[in-house]
Write a protein that holds these residues in place. Sequence first.
Motif, PDB file in Angstrom:
ATOM      1  N   GLN A 145       0.836  -1.191   0.000  1.00  0.00           N
ATOM      2  CA  GLN A 145       0.000   0.000   0.000  1.00  0.00           C
ATOM      3  C   GLN A 145       0.880   1.253   0.000  1.00  0.00           C
ATOM      4  O   GLN A 145       0.612   2.223  -0.713  1.00  0.00           O
ATOM      5  CB  GLN A 145      -0.866  -0.028   1.257  1.00  0.00           C
ATOM      6  CG  GLN A 145      -2.039   0.890   1.219  1.00  0.00           C
ATOM      7  CD  GLN A 145      -2.850   0.784   2.501  1.00  0.00           C
ATOM      8  OE1 GLN A 145      -2.332   0.439   3.557  1.00  0.00           O
ATOM      9  NE2 GLN A 145      -4.117   1.086   2.410  1.00  0.00           N
ATOM     10  N   GLN A 151       1.931   8.917  -3.317  1.00  0.00           N
ATOM     11  CA  GLN A 151       3.185   9.526  -2.875  1.00  0.00           C
ATOM     12  C   GLN A 151       4.167   8.451  -2.421  1.00  0.00           C
ATOM     13  O   GLN A 151       5.017   8.667  -1.571  1.00  0.00           O
ATOM     14  CB  GLN A 151       2.903  10.503  -1.717  1.00  0.00           C
ATOM     15  CG  GLN A 151       2.004  11.652  -2.132  1.00  0.00           C
ATOM     16  CD  GLN A 151       1.660  12.565  -0.979  1.00  0.00           C
ATOM     17  OE1 GLN A 151       1.343  12.114   0.120  1.00  0.00           O
ATOM     18  NE2 GLN A 151       1.723  13.871  -1.204  1.00  0.00           N
ATOM     19  N   GLY A 165       4.230   9.133 -11.983  1.00  0.00           N
ATOM     20  CA  GLY A 165       3.465   7.917 -11.728  1.00  0.00           C
ATOM     21  C   GLY A 165       2.022   8.221 -11.396  1.00  0.00           C
ATOM     22  O   GLY A 165       1.625   9.370 -11.223  1.00  0.00           O
ATOM     23  N   ARG A 166       1.240   7.168 -11.342  1.00  0.00           N
ATOM     24  CA  ARG A 166      -0.159   7.299 -10.950  1.00  0.00           C
ATOM     25  C   ARG A 166      -0.283   6.933  -9.483  1.00  0.00           C
ATOM     26  O   ARG A 166       0.668   6.462  -8.874  1.00  0.00           O
ATOM     27  CB  ARG A 166      -1.022   6.336 -11.787  1.00  0.00           C
ATOM     28  CG  ARG A 166      -0.776   6.446 -13.257  1.00  0.00           C
ATOM     29  CD  ARG A 166      -1.301   7.752 -13.777  1.00  0.00           C
ATOM     30  NE  ARG A 166      -2.734   7.805 -13.583  1.00  0.00           N
ATOM     31  CZ  ARG A 166      -3.607   7.728 -14.575  1.00  0.00           C
ATOM     32  NH1 ARG A 166      -3.199   7.630 -15.798  1.00  0.00           N
ATOM     33  NH2 ARG A 166      -4.903   7.771 -14.331  1.00  0.00           N
ATOM     34  N   ALA A 167      -1.492   7.136  -8.951  1.00  0.00           N
ATOM     35  CA  ALA A 167      -1.765   6.614  -7.612  1.00  0.00           C
ATOM     36  C   ALA A 167      -2.229   5.170  -7.803  1.00  0.00           C
ATOM     37  O   ALA A 167      -3.409   4.888  -7.831  1.00  0.00           O
ATOM     38  CB  ALA A 167      -2.825   7.448  -6.929  1.00  0.00           C
ATOM     39  N   ASN A 170      -4.815   3.536  -5.775  1.00  0.00           N
ATOM     40  CA  ASN A 170      -6.010   4.351  -5.581  1.00  0.00           C
ATOM     41  C   ASN A 170      -6.768   4.579  -6.871  1.00  0.00           C
ATOM     42  O   ASN A 170      -7.780   5.257  -6.885  1.00  0.00           O
ATOM     43  CB  ASN A 170      -5.629   5.705  -4.981  1.00  0.00           C
ATOM     44  CG  ASN A 170      -4.858   5.527  -3.697  1.00  0.00           C
ATOM     45  OD1 ASN A 170      -3.707   5.924  -3.596  1.00  0.00           O
ATOM     46  ND2 ASN A 170      -5.478   4.887  -2.733  1.00  0.00           N
ATOM     47  N   ASP A 171      -6.272   4.038  -7.955  1.00  0.00           N
ATOM     48  CA  ASP A 171      -6.890   4.244  -9.250  1.00  0.00           C
ATOM     49  C   ASP A 171      -7.514   2.926  -9.699  1.00  0.00           C
ATOM     50  O   ASP A 171      -6.815   1.916  -9.801  1.00  0.00           O
ATOM     51  CB  ASP A 171      -5.807   4.698 -10.246  1.00  0.00           C
ATOM     52  CG  ASP A 171      -6.407   5.140 -11.558  1.00  0.00           C
ATOM     53  OD1 ASP A 171      -7.445   4.579 -11.959  1.00  0.00           O
ATOM     54  OD2 ASP A 171      -5.837   6.028 -12.192  1.00  0.00           O
ATOM     55  N   PRO A 172      -8.832   2.931  -9.935  1.00  0.00           N
ATOM     56  CA  PRO A 172      -9.487   1.664 -10.281  1.00  0.00           C
ATOM     57  C   PRO A 172      -8.894   0.984 -11.512  1.00  0.00           C
ATOM     58  O   PRO A 172      -9.033  -0.234 -11.668  1.00  0.00           O
ATOM     59  CB  PRO A 172     -10.943   2.057 -10.505  1.00  0.00           C
ATOM     60  CG  PRO A 172     -11.030   3.520 -10.410  1.00  0.00           C
ATOM     61  CD  PRO A 172      -9.767   4.046  -9.843  1.00  0.00           C
ATOM     62  N   PRO A 260     -10.622   0.977  -4.918  1.00  0.00           N
ATOM     63  CA  PRO A 260     -11.510   2.026  -5.378  1.00  0.00           C
ATOM     64  C   PRO A 260     -12.533   1.554  -6.406  1.00  0.00           C
ATOM     65  O   PRO A 260     -12.202   0.740  -7.265  1.00  0.00           O
ATOM     66  CB  PRO A 260     -10.545   3.030  -6.031  1.00  0.00           C
ATOM     67  CG  PRO A 260      -9.354   2.231  -6.391  1.00  0.00           C
ATOM     68  CD  PRO A 260      -9.243   1.164  -5.353  1.00  0.00           C
ATOM     69  N   SER A 263     -13.005  -2.026  -7.608  1.00  0.00           N
ATOM     70  CA  SER A 263     -12.102  -2.661  -8.573  1.00  0.00           C
ATOM     71  C   SER A 263     -11.264  -3.777  -7.952  1.00  0.00           C
ATOM     72  O   SER A 263     -10.685  -4.583  -8.664  1.00  0.00           O
ATOM     73  CB  SER A 263     -11.166  -1.603  -9.191  1.00  0.00           C
ATOM     74  OG  SER A 263     -10.354  -1.042  -8.187  1.00  0.00           O
TER      75      SER A 263
END
Lengths: 318, 444
Positions: A145, A151, A165-167, A170-172, A260, A263
């Motif tokens: 996690q 971050q 980068g993406r989260a 936290n991104d489905p 999220p 997903s």
Amino acid sequence: MVDTAERQAPPTGPRTGAGVRPGRRKEAIAGYVFLSPWLLGLFGITLLPMLYSLYLSFTDYDLLQDPEWVGAENYVRMFTDDPRFWNSVGTTLLFAVTSVPLKLAVALGVALLLYRNRRGVGLYRSLYYVPSLLGGSVAIAIVWQTLFGGQGAINGLLAVFGITGRAWINDPAFALGTLVILAAWQFGAPMVIFLAGLKQIPAEMFEAAALDGAGRFTQFWHVTLPLLSPVLFFNVVLETIAGFQGFTAAFVISGGTGGPADSTLLYTVYLYLRGFGDFQMGYASAMAWVFLIALGIITAFVFRSGSLWVHYADEGDR
Amino acid sequence: MAILGSARTVRSLLASAAVLAVLATAACGGGGSRASDQQAGGPPEREQPVQLEVTWWGGPARAELTQKVLDLYTQKHPNVTFTTQWQGYSGYYDKVNTTAAGRNAADIIQIDNRVLREYSSKGLIADLTPWVGSTLKSDQIDERLMSTGEVDGKLYAVPLASNAQSYVVDKTVVEPLGLLPPETGWASWEEFGEWASKVTAATGRTVWGVRDESADLGGFEFWLRQQGKNLYDGQQLGFTEDDAARWLEMWAGFRQSGAASPAEVAQPANAGDISKNTVITKQTAVTFSWDNQYTEVSKATDHELVLVPLPGGPEGAYIRSSQFFTAYSRGENVATAVDVINFFVNDPEAGAILGTERGLPPNDQVREAVLPNFDDKLKYVVAYDERVTEKAGDTPPTPAQGDVQVRQLLITAAENSGFGRMTPRAAAAEFFSQATAELERAAS
């Protein structure tokens, strides 16, 4: 596997009949006495609760009040009136279909690198096994996690190369993918089994193949893989079952929600949420039985498919 | 094997098996209740030793204060001792549910109004009405606040503290930009959206104006109340599908204009974990917070923070109990548990220890007595709270059964909309139909 099971079976006490020497009966009793802790566990912790859950699956049971018989209502609702159920089925299938082959491929790849006796190979084998020891633990899910958060360390690493980068968790669109990677990273158990399998392949086979002019890839494809197929088969069966039962990582990483946006709502997570979050233990029990039956069918398919691609060395002698 | 031959080994193995069997039986027989011997409304136990388990959600600060109050109680009544269990909010109710299913829940359980109707109707928590006036004093507590612990006219839960909705604003970020928020709040959501997008633009998108709060049921409720509606009408939804769509569309607009953060910044805090608060992580200048959390949030950041009411009219707010203490109906000694709860709420010494960590002290006398000793931050919270609740609207009835599911469904809808997997309207339609079904189910 069958072979092992038979060897471990207790002396068949009740079937011995009158004609058997008293010594054998004594031995049989001793056998059962020694088995009793396991038998207690089987009946007390596995079989009886399972049967009770079968009963509960036909009831409306909120954990606090007595269960109330509702017939097949739970099953009907599951199949006709619960979009989140179907969503969880899809998510679980996707997870299993991607994580199992990936994990096995990594396990086989690492096993191929580690099976020859080089210096320090024992150390590497142990090191590569470590993630599997940590595998099901909550701690590693929390590490994941943190690593894959918006971050997190992964994005810090990507930033070094100028990539934003993406989260991930936290991104489905990516959350399930991080779970698949986590599952694949825990390749230790199948790797050890592959290692044992590779050791069983006689070196002469490779020598003969090399003499016939087979390259590395041909050797792998025509010698290693067929001779390894029983072991591969074993791993496929075990990992498929384990893959469908994945729970801890999804539960912890999503903060116990399957989010999220549902997903990471694996079947087991949804089952848990229905049972313990929403007080619908009857419904959760019904889900568990559907799961058991579905998993049984899938495993049966895997077994049937085995006759197409599993090669047993002794078959060739017939 | 050689061991088989040793009679001693066999004997000790048999003995272990017997012990196991006994243990298993004991485990099944445990967790029984003596509640049936107790008389509702009876006096607390003062002679026999009583051990009570107390459970709550919260952080280390709350744990420390709660433990101090429990110690103080033990000091006054040495026959009563306590064990405690605490954890973060997410997963808390799963744990309570599981222990209750095992007939082994804690004697004193902290809850919020989300599960109040569910727990009372399922008989998990005791009806405290018989103790009111004797063991449990309520005369110093605002009636509106006390009534939030009632279900169908019976008191099941005692308000531990009251709090109010607020937007916590990072003053250190917005002040240099010349964008200090109006102290009494933004006049409308539109005005707020413009203000927030200015913050985002002025920081060059390093800090977003506001966290995307579309997943927050409390904020949605606040907004609904400004339109003269409520979250629930009895056991049904008190709003329409169109209301939900307009809420999600408003936030989609905020995200588009840059006022609100993208969903991926907002998502980690959706489960209600205060450590993921986006003002603490300095990703946004504004996020939703209960006013009592101000001290804890302030401690977690080196920035200066201020509290501002949510945008729009003040009627969205209401006097609200931040959390309750309830007594497990099958507890060790319910009467003593009630006395402990009363101690938390009405004892001035306990009140002085607790401060505003859970919210404002519900007992007016206690509040007056302890207020002068509060530090500036606590006084600030009290002043904010009194200003907001003065103009607050009526307190809505206890949420419907199934509120927990509705809350989760809104989070899912907001995430589907926020990540662009669905249009706000489609997400609202799914939310509305599933929420309706869950409420119907929960009531049956």
